[in-house]
Design an enzyme around this catalytic site. Structure first.
Site, PDB file in Angstrom:
ATOM      1  N   LYS A  13       0.824  -1.218   0.000  1.00 31.25           N
ATOM      2  CA  LYS A  13       0.000   0.000   0.000  1.00 31.25           C
ATOM      3  C   LYS A  13       0.854   1.262   0.000  1.00 31.25           C
ATOM      4  CE  LYS A  13      -2.117  -1.121   3.811  1.00 31.25           C
ATOM      5  NZ  LYS A  13      -1.440  -2.380   4.109  1.00 31.25           N
ATOM      6  N   ARG A  88      -9.287   1.938  10.023  1.00 31.55           N
ATOM      7  CA  ARG A  88      -8.859   0.575  10.358  1.00 31.55           C
ATOM      8  C   ARG A  88     -10.002  -0.281  10.876  1.00 31.55           C
ATOM      9  NH1 ARG A  88      -3.120  -0.230  10.903  1.00 31.55           N
ATOM     10  NH2 ARG A  88      -2.044   1.753  10.912  1.00 31.55           N
ATOM     11  N   ARG A 127      12.476  -9.277   2.315  1.00 28.22           N
ATOM     12  CA  ARG A 127      12.758  -7.841   2.487  1.00 28.22           C
ATOM     13  C   ARG A 127      13.755  -7.643   3.635  1.00 28.22           C
ATOM     14  NH1 ARG A 127       7.716  -3.882   3.380  1.00 28.22           N
ATOM     15  NH2 ARG A 127       7.745  -4.670   5.500  1.00 28.22           N
ATOM     16  N   ARG A 139      13.461  -3.469   9.535  1.00 31.47           N
ATOM     17  CA  ARG A 139      12.277  -3.017  10.275  1.00 31.47           C
ATOM     18  C   ARG A 139      11.918  -4.054  11.332  1.00 31.47           C
ATOM     19  NH1 ARG A 139       8.088  -1.128   5.639  1.00 31.47           N
ATOM     20  NH2 ARG A 139       6.667  -1.835   7.266  1.00 31.47           N
ATOM     21  N   ARG A 150       0.581  -9.169  13.274  1.00 28.55           N
ATOM     22  CA  ARG A 150      -0.018  -8.009  12.597  1.00 28.55           C
ATOM     23  C   ARG A 150      -1.071  -8.458  11.585  1.00 28.55           C
ATOM     24  NH1 ARG A 150       3.956  -4.515   9.778  1.00 28.55           N
ATOM     25  NH2 ARG A 150       2.205  -3.114   9.598  1.00 28.55           N
TER      26      ARG A 150
END
Length: 195
Positions: A13, A88, A127, A139, A150
């Protein structure tokens, strides 16, 4: 052009939002960025948000809604905007609709990046490996266990928005597992067909 990009974490996104910003000259409105900006600017809503964040608590829907409302009233949003990370929940989605209606506005489209969860976990691991190999920071959410948590949160709280926007005739899907350029092409085709 008033858009929402939907999809689980890691669906792309943010990447697609940046491309839309560059091509169409409309801002990407991230609730995190907006909260930090309101706190820094010392607006009334920013002061309320700062007090809550300083206490280590989550900012309420009421405060987030007020910050979004404040932000969409800015001149750079006149041509439109992309909502990122908001709404959300179904409660927030109702708030967005009401907030826009009060301004004589409505959403043009909600674009869902449809992805395969197992492949998504693999994408996140890759990643993290690429970042580490390049000597870049990894991250903290690029960890399979954190990422899967998540994902569960997304399906519990945010995925119901798919049906909500489908019922309103606003939802369009694109293949989020395609290459970044292909996803961009799919999104641009949807936007062109909506004019």
């Amino acid at each position: 052009m008033k858009l929402i990009l939907l999809g689980p974490p890691g669906a792309g996104k943010g990447t697609q939002a940046q491309r839309l910003v560059e091509k169409h000259g409309i801002p990407q409105l991230s609730t995190g960025d907006m909260l930090r900006a309101a706190v820094k600017a010392g607006t009334e809503v920013g002061k309320r948000a700062k007090a809550v964040m300083d206490a280590g608590e989550l900012v309420s829907d009421e405060i987030v809604n007020a910050i979004v409302a404040e932000r969409i009233d800015q001149p750079d949003c006149k041509k439109g905007f992309i909502l990122d990370g908001y709404p959300r929940t179904l409660v927030q989605a109702d708030s967005v609709e009401k907030m826009l209606a009060e301004r004589g506005l409505k959403l043009d489209m909600v674009i869902e990046l449809v992805v395969d969860d197992k492949a998504l976990v693999g994408r996140i691991v890759k990643r993290a490996e690429e970042a580490a190999a390049a000597g870049q920071p990894v991250r903290k959410d690029d960890n399979p266990e954190v990422f899967e948590e998540r994902l569960r949160e997304y399906y519990k709280k945010t995925a119901p928005l798919i049906g909500y926007y489908y019922a309103k005739g606003l939802l369009k899907g694109v293949d989020g597992m395609a290459s970044i350029d292909d996803v961009t092409t799919q999104i641009e085709a949807l936007l062109a067909s909506n004019k």
